[in-house]
Motif scaffolding. Structure first.
Motif, PDB file in Angstrom:
ATOM      1  N   ALA A 239      42.644  42.476  39.717  1.00 20.35           N
ATOM      2  CA  ALA A 239      43.846  42.025  39.004  1.00 20.35           C
ATOM      3  C   ALA A 239      44.658  41.015  39.810  1.00 20.35           C
ATOM      4  O   ALA A 239      45.308  40.140  39.231  1.00 20.35           O
ATOM      5  CB  ALA A 239      44.716  43.229  38.643  1.00 20.35           C
ATOM      6  N   ILE A 240      44.620  41.118  41.131  1.00 24.81           N
ATOM      7  CA  ILE A 240      45.410  40.210  41.979  1.00 24.81           C
ATOM      8  C   ILE A 240      45.043  38.760  41.709  1.00 24.81           C
ATOM      9  O   ILE A 240      45.885  37.861  41.765  1.00 24.81           O
ATOM     10  CB  ILE A 240      45.227  40.559  43.474  1.00 24.81           C
ATOM     11  CG1 ILE A 240      46.223  39.783  44.345  1.00 24.81           C
ATOM     12  CG2 ILE A 240      43.802  40.304  43.942  1.00 24.81           C
ATOM     13  CD1 ILE A 240      47.613  40.294  44.316  1.00 24.81           C
ATOM     14  N   TYR A 241      43.760  38.508  41.401  1.00 24.35           N
ATOM     15  CA  TYR A 241      43.331  37.136  41.137  1.00 24.35           C
ATOM     16  C   TYR A 241      43.910  36.625  39.825  1.00 24.35           C
ATOM     17  O   TYR A 241      44.495  35.533  39.761  1.00 24.35           O
ATOM     18  CB  TYR A 241      41.807  37.051  41.115  1.00 24.35           C
ATOM     19  CG  TYR A 241      41.175  37.198  42.481  1.00 24.35           C
ATOM     20  CD1 TYR A 241      41.345  36.218  43.453  1.00 24.35           C
ATOM     21  CD2 TYR A 241      40.423  38.324  42.802  1.00 24.35           C
ATOM     22  CE1 TYR A 241      40.782  36.353  44.707  1.00 24.35           C
ATOM     23  CE2 TYR A 241      39.854  38.467  44.059  1.00 24.35           C
ATOM     24  CZ  TYR A 241      40.035  37.477  45.006  1.00 24.35           C
ATOM     25  OH  TYR A 241      39.485  37.613  46.254  1.00 24.35           O
TER      26      TYR A 241
ATOM     27  N   LEU B 240      37.083  26.755  43.149  1.00 31.59           N
ATOM     28  CA  LEU B 240      38.007  25.928  42.361  1.00 31.59           C
ATOM     29  C   LEU B 240      37.956  26.303  40.893  1.00 31.59           C
ATOM     30  O   LEU B 240      38.983  26.384  40.215  1.00 31.59           O
ATOM     31  CB  LEU B 240      37.634  24.450  42.515  1.00 31.59           C
ATOM     32  CG  LEU B 240      38.374  23.624  43.553  1.00 31.59           C
ATOM     33  CD1 LEU B 240      37.856  22.193  43.533  1.00 31.59           C
ATOM     34  CD2 LEU B 240      39.872  23.656  43.356  1.00 31.59           C
ATOM     35  N   LYS B 241      36.748  26.545  40.403  1.00 30.05           N
ATOM     36  CA  LYS B 241      36.572  26.894  39.000  1.00 30.05           C
ATOM     37  C   LYS B 241      37.249  28.218  38.675  1.00 30.05           C
ATOM     38  O   LYS B 241      37.713  28.433  37.547  1.00 30.05           O
ATOM     39  CB  LYS B 241      35.079  26.967  38.672  1.00 30.05           C
ATOM     40  CG  LYS B 241      34.789  27.195  37.204  1.00 30.05           C
ATOM     41  CD  LYS B 241      33.297  27.200  36.930  1.00 30.05           C
ATOM     42  CE  LYS B 241      33.024  27.462  35.458  1.00 30.05           C
ATOM     43  NZ  LYS B 241      31.573  27.500  35.162  1.00 30.05           N
ATOM     44  N   GLN B 242      37.333  29.110  39.670  1.00 27.43           N
ATOM     45  CA  GLN B 242      37.937  30.416  39.439  1.00 27.43           C
ATOM     46  C   GLN B 242      39.460  30.362  39.454  1.00 27.43           C
ATOM     47  O   GLN B 242      40.115  31.311  39.036  1.00 27.43           O
ATOM     48  CB  GLN B 242      37.424  31.406  40.494  1.00 27.43           C
ATOM     49  CG  GLN B 242      35.939  31.712  40.333  1.00 27.43           C
ATOM     50  CD  GLN B 242      35.383  32.550  41.477  1.00 27.43           C
ATOM     51  OE1 GLN B 242      35.758  32.365  42.635  1.00 27.43           O
ATOM     52  NE2 GLN B 242      34.484  33.465  41.161  1.00 27.43           N
TER      53      GLN B 242
ATOM     54  N   ARG C 162      46.513  31.490  39.623  1.00 28.27           N
ATOM     55  CA  ARG C 162      47.562  30.642  39.058  1.00 28.27           C
ATOM     56  C   ARG C 162      48.055  29.616  40.076  1.00 28.27           C
ATOM     57  O   ARG C 162      48.899  28.779  39.765  1.00 28.27           O
ATOM     58  CB  ARG C 162      48.722  31.504  38.562  1.00 28.27           C
ATOM     59  CG  ARG C 162      48.294  32.476  37.457  1.00 28.27           C
ATOM     60  CD  ARG C 162      49.353  33.534  37.204  1.00 28.27           C
ATOM     61  NE  ARG C 162      50.540  32.975  36.597  1.00 28.27           N
ATOM     62  CZ  ARG C 162      51.689  33.652  36.456  1.00 28.27           C
ATOM     63  NH1 ARG C 162      51.780  34.897  36.902  1.00 28.27           N
ATOM     64  NH2 ARG C 162      52.720  33.086  35.887  1.00 28.27           N
ATOM     65  N   CYS C 163      47.519  29.683  41.297  1.00 29.76           N
ATOM     66  CA  CYS C 163      47.851  28.715  42.343  1.00 29.76           C
ATOM     67  C   CYS C 163      46.859  27.552  42.307  1.00 29.76           C
ATOM     68  O   CYS C 163      45.754  27.684  41.786  1.00 29.76           O
ATOM     69  CB  CYS C 163      47.795  29.373  43.725  1.00 29.76           C
ATOM     70  SG  CYS C 163      48.903  30.792  43.924  1.00 29.76           S
ATOM     71  N   ARG C 164      47.236  26.428  42.887  1.00 32.53           N
ATOM     72  CA  ARG C 164      46.360  25.260  42.936  1.00 32.53           C
ATOM     73  C   ARG C 164      46.421  24.628  44.334  1.00 32.53           C
ATOM     74  O   ARG C 164      47.484  24.613  44.970  1.00 32.53           O
ATOM     75  CB  ARG C 164      46.788  24.207  41.909  1.00 32.53           C
ATOM     76  CG  ARG C 164      46.664  24.663  40.459  1.00 32.53           C
ATOM     77  CD  ARG C 164      45.220  24.853  40.033  1.00 32.53           C
ATOM     78  NE  ARG C 164      45.109  25.142  38.612  1.00 32.53           N
ATOM     79  CZ  ARG C 164      45.154  26.362  38.085  1.00 32.53           C
ATOM     80  NH1 ARG C 164      45.339  27.414  38.876  1.00 32.53           N
ATOM     81  NH2 ARG C 164      45.030  26.551  36.791  1.00 32.53           N
TER      82      ARG C 164
END
Length: 450
Positions: free
Chosen positions: A160-162, A184-186, A168-170
């Protein structure tokens, strides 16, 4: 402390949330906690939080280790492991330029204790090993910060942390190319302004000696999940996996395969497709299409996998929507590979989808036959067959077109409560692929078991 160019950029970055992910021994914690203390010094708040799995782990990994906080900040920092100076909880007292700051040291393993601590607003929050953090703690503390930093080694991508935070970070544009394309895709959650993802490796740790690096590389077996998580810095479950996906043995690039087909090195004797479905809007379950073939030298190659999900869809996909979606998928890959998968095997438990596909064929005409999947082979026997083929390099997936199945193979696990059965999840492309090869299983495998 010598910093790499990326760590120098990290130290200068102004963000609301920063996530540090990557390989083991990349220096994430060592450098991260130093920046955290700098942010604490800049904060107008007096109270801050540093959290880890338990107090002992935080002391060993962050506070008292070589180049840990006490080592770096010296007399500016005093640690009270049992409380002190009128504060009953473990904490650090930081003599910052703007006045003393209090950093509460919490173990998220102790719910009773951290619940007592979370009563107000905090300036800066640091979460060590966020991938194993108690999600109730993370959710609670995530509404009480001005700045938050998380460090972690890659883990099970289904955690769930992901979904709730990390994805939601970039990355910053300058460093995006240094993040593996798979990771990156994740990072596919809705982006939040000011939430930055950092990916660090051995190469970013200027203090890592060649001897230590060699020890790490030789001490971890390539192809294992530990290698994937710790050495390559990619996500995937480390224990309980049903399949051991070896990138060198089991993945092939589309360009290489197309060239081998053109040169006559690879020829297909059987091509088919599989479909597995789940129309739930309440879960992330998917319905999956796969397109695969068996070569004349008895290798099974999954050429493409595509998934859809009804979760969060305003207008859910219904069985009647499947035929055009499926035919578009089949035609796309017939054109790409020059291969025709005439028979499409659909989960025989899903009579609605089978009926809709067969009705579509009657009403519109189609070169494809839609038939119920042949599922007499038990799940454990299917797993045993596939695991053997994968071990011998006879089960391959095209890297660019099979990412949904690759992700499932890196997550599909044995049921923790019934260790003789796999979990009911992370298996839709795996099942669809099995439907495509089950009728032809005796044609697969260079090692023929009598």
């Amino acid at each position: 402390m010598i910093l790499s160019p990326k760590y120098l950029a990290f130290m200068k970055c102004q963000a609301k949330v920063e996530v540090l992910e990557g390989t083991t021994y990349a220096g994430k914690t060592t450098v991260g906690v130093v920046k955290f203390l700098f942010k604490v010094a800049e904060s107008h708040q007096r109270a801050h939080i540093m959290a880890g799995n338990d107090l002992g782990t935080l002391e060993k990994n962050v506070i008292t280790k070589d180049f840990g906080l006490l080592d770096v900040f010296g007399s500016l920092l005093i640690y009270y492991p049992s409380g002190g100076c009128g504060i009953t909880m473990p904490h650090l007292r930081y003599k910052a330029p703007g006045g003393d700051k209090i950093i509460y040291v919490l173990g998220y393993d102790n719910k009773a204790r951290w619940k007592k601590a979370l009563g107000g607003q905090y300036g800066c929050v640091y979460i060590d090993e966020a991938n194993i953090a108690d999600m109730d703690f993370v959710r609670e503390v995530a509404i009480r910060y001005d700045y938050m930093m998380m460090t972690l080694n890659p883990d099970d991508p289904k955690l769930a942390i992901y979904k709730e935070y990390i994805n939601r970070c970039r990355p910053l544009p300058k460093w995006e190319k240094q993040t593996p394309p798979e990771l990156l895709k994740q990072l596919d959650g809705a982006p939040v302004p000011g939430w930055v993802h950092w990916y660090f490796t051995f190469d970013d740790n200027s203090s890592l000696t060649p001897q230590k690096r060699e020890q790490l590389l030789t001490g971890t077996a390539p192809g294992t999940k530990l290698w994937k998580n710790k050495i390559k810095g990619l996500r995937g479950r480390s224990t309980g996996l049903v399949f051991n996906l070896d990138e060198k043995k089991n993945l092939i690039k589309a360009a290489d395969l197309l060239q081998d087909m053109k040169d006559g090195k690879v020829k297909f004797m059987q091509v088919s497709a599989g479909v597995d479905t789940s129309y739930s809007q309440k879960t992330p379950d998917t319905f999956a299409f796969t397109f695969s073939g068996i070569t004349t030298d008895r290798r099974k190659i999954t050429l493409a996998a595509q998934v859809y999900s009804n979760q969060d869809r305003a207008v859910p996909i219904a069985p009647s929507d499947i035929p055009p979606l499926l035919i578009t998928f089949l035609e796309k890959h017939r054109t790409l590979w020059g291969l025709f998968a005439r028979t499409v095997y659909i989960d025989n438990a899903d009579s609605a989808t089978i009926t809709e596909c067969q009705k579509y064929k009657r009403q519109n005409g189609s070169v494809y036959d839609f038939v119920p999947a042949w599922k007499k082979t038990q799940i454990i026997d299917r797993i045993n067959l596939q695991a053997g083929w994968m071990a011998h390099g006879d089960f391959l997936l095209v890297q660019e077109y099979c990412q949904p199945e690759i992700e499932e193979l890196n997550s599909y696990s044995w049921n923790e409560d019934k260790d003789n059965k796999p979990e009911d999840g992370n298996d839709h492309t795996i099942n669809a692929d099995q439907y495509s090869w089950l009728p032809y299983k005796d044609k697969i495998g260079s090692v023929i078991v009598k």
